[in-house]
Design a protein around this motif. Structure first.
Motif, short mmCIF file in Angstrom:
data_model
loop_
_atom_site.label_atom_id
_atom_site.label_comp_id
_atom_site.label_asym_id
_atom_site.label_seq_id
_atom_site.Cartn_x
_atom_site.Cartn_y
_atom_site.Cartn_z
N PRO A 42 0.74 -1.06 -0.03
CA PRO A 42 -0.17 0.12 -0.03
C PRO A 42 0.86 1.25 0.03
O PRO A 42 0.32 2.34 0.15
CB PRO A 42 -0.70 -0.31 1.38
N PHE A 43 2.13 1.10 -0.14
CA PHE A 43 3.07 2.38 -0.06
C PHE A 43 3.14 2.95 -1.31
O PHE A 43 3.17 2.41 -2.43
CB PHE A 43 4.58 1.93 0.36
N THR A 44 3.17 4.19 -1.58
CA THR A 44 3.94 4.91 -2.41
C THR A 44 5.42 4.81 -2.63
O THR A 44 5.94 4.51 -1.87
CB THR A 44 3.56 6.61 -2.45
N VAL A 45 5.97 5.16 -3.78
CA VAL A 45 7.36 4.84 -4.27
C VAL A 45 8.20 5.68 -2.85
O VAL A 45 9.10 5.09 -2.36
CB VAL A 45 7.74 5.60 -5.46
N PRO A 46 8.04 7.15 -2.66
CA PRO A 46 8.72 7.71 -1.57
C PRO A 46 8.44 6.88 -0.02
O PRO A 46 9.28 6.81 0.62
CB PRO A 46 8.27 9.10 -1.55
N GLU A 47 7.35 6.46 0.21
CA GLU A 47 6.72 5.77 1.35
C GLU A 47 7.94 4.36 1.39
O GLU A 47 8.36 4.33 2.44
CB GLU A 47 5.66 5.56 1.55
N ALA A 48 7.60 3.64 0.21
CA ALA A 48 8.28 2.59 0.38
C ALA A 48 9.96 2.70 0.56
O ALA A 48 10.74 2.26 1.23
CB ALA A 48 8.09 1.83 -0.88
N ALA A 49 10.49 3.81 -0.04
CA ALA A 49 11.89 4.41 0.33
C ALA A 49 12.16 4.44 1.48
O ALA A 49 13.21 4.02 2.16
CB ALA A 49 12.16 5.60 -0.88
N LEU A 50 11.75 5.43 2.18
CA LEU A 50 11.74 5.74 3.51
C LEU A 50 11.46 4.54 4.53
O LEU A 50 12.27 4.47 5.48
CB LEU A 50 10.71 6.60 4.09
N ILE A 51 10.35 3.89 4.25
CA ILE A 51 10.14 2.56 5.07
C ILE A 51 11.28 1.70 5.04
O ILE A 51 11.71 1.08 5.74
CB ILE A 51 8.95 1.59 5.02
N LEU A 85 14.28 -5.64 15.81
CA LEU A 85 13.76 -4.45 16.21
C LEU A 85 13.09 -4.08 14.74
O LEU A 85 12.04 -3.32 14.88
CB LEU A 85 14.87 -3.52 16.21
N SER A 86 13.33 -4.39 13.86
CA SER A 86 12.76 -3.89 12.36
C SER A 86 11.27 -4.70 12.43
O SER A 86 10.27 -3.91 11.94
CB SER A 86 13.53 -4.71 11.08
N ALA A 87 10.94 -5.93 12.91
CA ALA A 87 9.75 -6.51 12.59
C ALA A 87 8.63 -6.01 13.59
O ALA A 87 7.73 -5.33 13.06
CB ALA A 87 9.96 -8.01 12.96
N PRO A 88 8.87 -5.70 14.83
CA PRO A 88 7.80 -4.88 15.65
C PRO A 88 7.67 -3.45 15.16
O PRO A 88 6.53 -2.92 15.01
CB PRO A 88 8.50 -4.85 17.06
N ALA A 89 8.70 -2.62 14.56
CA ALA A 89 8.47 -1.42 14.24
C ALA A 89 7.80 -1.53 12.94
O ALA A 89 6.90 -0.47 12.76
CB ALA A 89 9.92 -0.87 13.80
N PHE A 90 8.17 -2.16 12.04
CA PHE A 90 7.21 -2.31 10.72
C PHE A 90 5.78 -2.74 11.13
O PHE A 90 4.73 -2.03 10.53
CB PHE A 90 7.64 -3.63 9.91
N TYR A 91 5.47 -3.68 12.06
CA TYR A 91 4.25 -4.06 12.48
C TYR A 91 3.17 -2.85 12.98
O TYR A 91 2.23 -2.59 12.46
CB TYR A 91 4.20 -5.14 13.41
N TYR A 92 3.76 -2.07 13.88
CA TYR A 92 3.29 -0.93 14.66
C TYR A 92 3.23 0.31 13.50
O TYR A 92 2.01 0.92 13.60
CB TYR A 92 4.03 -0.69 15.93
N LEU A 93 4.02 0.22 12.89
CA LEU A 93 4.05 1.36 11.71
C LEU A 93 2.59 1.03 10.87
O LEU A 93 1.94 2.09 10.58
CB LEU A 93 5.30 1.39 10.88
N LEU A 94 2.53 -0.25 10.54
CA LEU A 94 1.40 -0.15 9.42
C LEU A 94 0.03 -0.42 10.33
O LEU A 94 -0.97 0.37 9.84
CB LEU A 94 1.56 -1.83 9.08
N GLN A 95 0.10 -0.80 11.66
CA GLN A 95 -1.21 -0.80 12.45
C GLN A 95 -1.73 0.70 12.66
O GLN A 95 -2.92 0.73 12.71
CB GLN A 95 -0.86 -1.37 13.86
N PHE A 96 -0.55 1.62 12.96
CA PHE A 96 -1.11 2.86 13.27
C PHE A 96 -0.98 3.78 11.99
O PHE A 96 -1.64 4.93 11.94
CB PHE A 96 -0.19 3.69 14.31
N GLY A 97 -0.67 3.34 10.81
CA GLY A 97 -0.48 4.21 9.55
C GLY A 97 -1.39 3.68 8.37
O GLY A 97 -1.88 4.23 7.79
N TRP A 98 -1.55 2.45 8.42
CA TRP A 98 -2.35 1.81 7.05
C TRP A 98 -3.50 0.83 7.49
O TRP A 98 -4.18 0.58 6.76
CB TRP A 98 -1.26 0.91 6.24
N ALA A 99 -3.49 0.42 8.78
CA ALA A 99 -4.51 -0.64 9.19
C ALA A 99 -6.11 0.17 9.03
O ALA A 99 -5.86 1.19 9.73
CB ALA A 99 -4.19 -1.32 10.41
N SER A 100 -6.78 -0.68 8.85
CA SER A 100 -8.28 -0.04 8.75
C SER A 100 -9.09 -0.10 10.31
O SER A 100 -8.53 -0.80 11.07
CB SER A 100 -9.14 -0.50 7.70
#
Length: 321
Positions: free
Chosen positions: A251-260, A306-321
Motif C-alpha cells: 500500500p506504499f507509494t514509492v517515496p513511502e517505500a523508500a523511507l520505510i 527491532l525491524s519486525a515490531p517497528a514495521f508491524y506497529y507502523l502498519l497498524q497505526f498508519g495503514w490498518a483500517s
C-alpha cells in the motif's frame, strides 16, 4: 495424461517467486563457477562459506514458500519453531542450572506455543501484551520471591527476560502481519510480510557482499569486526532500492517505500549490532550452527528483532483500517 495446473496466484506473486528463484539460481551458478575457477575444487574459506550460505537460503526459501502456501497456520508454525530454536540458542550460553529448570521448560512448553497460538488466533491485545506483562510483572515477582527465600536469581532471570523479548515477542510480529486489516488492500498481507523479510534479509546479504567487495573501514571493530562502513552503506542503499521496486505490491507509494525500507534496514543493522554486542560479551562468534554458513537461527533473525515490531506497529497505526 492429465496435466496439473499451477496454483492460482496473482501475476505479481508469480513475478516475485520467479525473481527470488532467479536470484538463487544465479547465486548458485556463480558459487559453483568460483569453486571451479578460483578455488579449483579445493577448500577455500570464503567461497565455501558463500556456497554454504546459498544452500541454506535455498532451504529457507522453500520452507517459507511452503509455510505461505499453508496460510496463517503454516507461517505461525514456521516462526514458532524459529523462536524455539532462537530461544534455545540465547539461553544456551548460560551456565547449566543457573536458570531454574522449571522456568526453562515453562518457556519452551508454555510461553512460546501460547504466544504463537494467540498470534494465529489474531488476538492482538493478547499477543501484544502477554510476554511484556510476563517480563515486566511475572518474572520480577519471581525474583522478589526468590530473594525472600534467601536466593539471588536476578541476573539469570534477566537473561530469560531478554530471550523472551528478543526471540519470541519480537519475532512473533512477523506472522502477526497476516492479521492486520490493511485499508484498501484486502488479502495483501502476505506481500507485506515478504516485503519485510526481503528488504531486511537482503540488506544483511548485500552488506556482506559489499563488505567483501569494497569494505575498507570497520564501522564497529569491537562489536563486529567484519562490518565495514562501505559494506553497511552499500547494503542499506541497495536494499532500499529493492524496497522501491517492491512498492507496487504494497500500500506504499514509492517515496513511502523508500523511507520505510531505509528505516527497516537501519533498524536491521542496529539489531544485528546489538546482538553482536551480546555475543562478544559472552565470548562467542555465532549463536549456533543450525544454518550452515549463517551460524544459528538467532544469527539469521537478529536483524528482525527491532525491524519486525517497528514495521508491524507502523502498519497498524498508519495503514490498518
Amino acid at each position: 495424461m492429465t496435466s496439473h495446473p499451477l496454483p492460482t496466484l496473482p501475476d505479481d506473486a508469480w513475478t516475485l517467486i520467479a525473481g527470488i528463484g532467479t536470484v538463487l539460481i544465479v547465486a548458485s551458478l556463480l558459487g559453483q563457477v568460483l569453486k571451479f575457477t578460483v578455488a579449483r575444487r579445493q577448500a577455500h574459506a570464503a567461497i565455501d562459506n558463500l556456497n554454504s550460505r546459498i544452500h541454506a537460503w535455498w532451504v529457507m526459501a522453500v520452507l517459507f514458500g511452503l509455510a505461505m502456501c499453508a496460510g496463517r497456520s503454516g507461517v505461525a508454525l514456521l516462526f514458532g519453531l524459529a523462536s524455539l530454536a532462537a530461544l534455545h540458542e540465547f539461553l544456551a550460553g548460560e551456565t547449566p542450572g543457573m536458570i531454574p529448570q522449571t522456568l526453562r521448560v515453562a518457556s519452551f512448553v508454555f510461553v512460546v506455543p501460547l504466544q504463537y497460538l494467540l498470534v494465529w488466533n489474531g488476538s492482538h491485545a493478547l499477543y501484544g501484551s502477554f510476554i511484556p506483562c510476563l517480563v515486566l510483572i511475572g518474572l520480577p515477582l519471581l525474583v522478589a520471591l526468590c530473594a525472600a527465600n534467601g536466593g539471588d536469581c536476578r541476573r539469570h532471570v534477566r537473561t530469560l527476560q531478554g530471550g523472551l523479548l528478543i526471540c519470541v515477542f519480537s519475532v512473533s510480529h512477523i506472522p502477526a502481519l497476516l492479521n492486520l486489516p490493511i485499508s484498501g488492500h484486502p488479502d495483501r498481507n502476505g506481500y507485506l510480510l515478504v516485503f519485510l523479510l526481503l528488504v531486511v534479509q537482503s540488506s544483511d546479504v548485500l552488506q556482506y557482499l559489499w563488505g567483501k567487495l569494497a569494505g575498507r573501514h570497520a564501522i564497529a571493530p569491537r562489536l563486529s569486526p567484519a562490518k565495514t562502513v562501505e559494506g553497511t552503506v552499500g547494503g542499506i542503499v541497495t536494499a532500499s532500492i529493492l524496497g522501491i521496486w517492491l512498492a507496487p505490491m504494497t500500500p506504499f507509494t514509492v517515496p513511502e517505500a523508500a523511507l520505510i525500507s531505509l528505516l527497516l534496514t537501519l533498524l536491521g543493522f542496529l539489531g544485528g549490532l546489538a546482538m553482536s554486542a551480546i555475543k562478544r560479551r559472552r565470548g562467542i562468534k555465532d549463536w549456533g550452527s543450525l544454518l550452515p554458513g549463517h551460524g544459528g537461527m538467532l544469527d539469521r533473525l537478529d536483524s528482525l528483532c527491532l525491524s519486525a515490531p517497528a514495521f508491524y506497529y507502523l502498519l497498524q497505526f498508519g495503514w490498518a483500517s
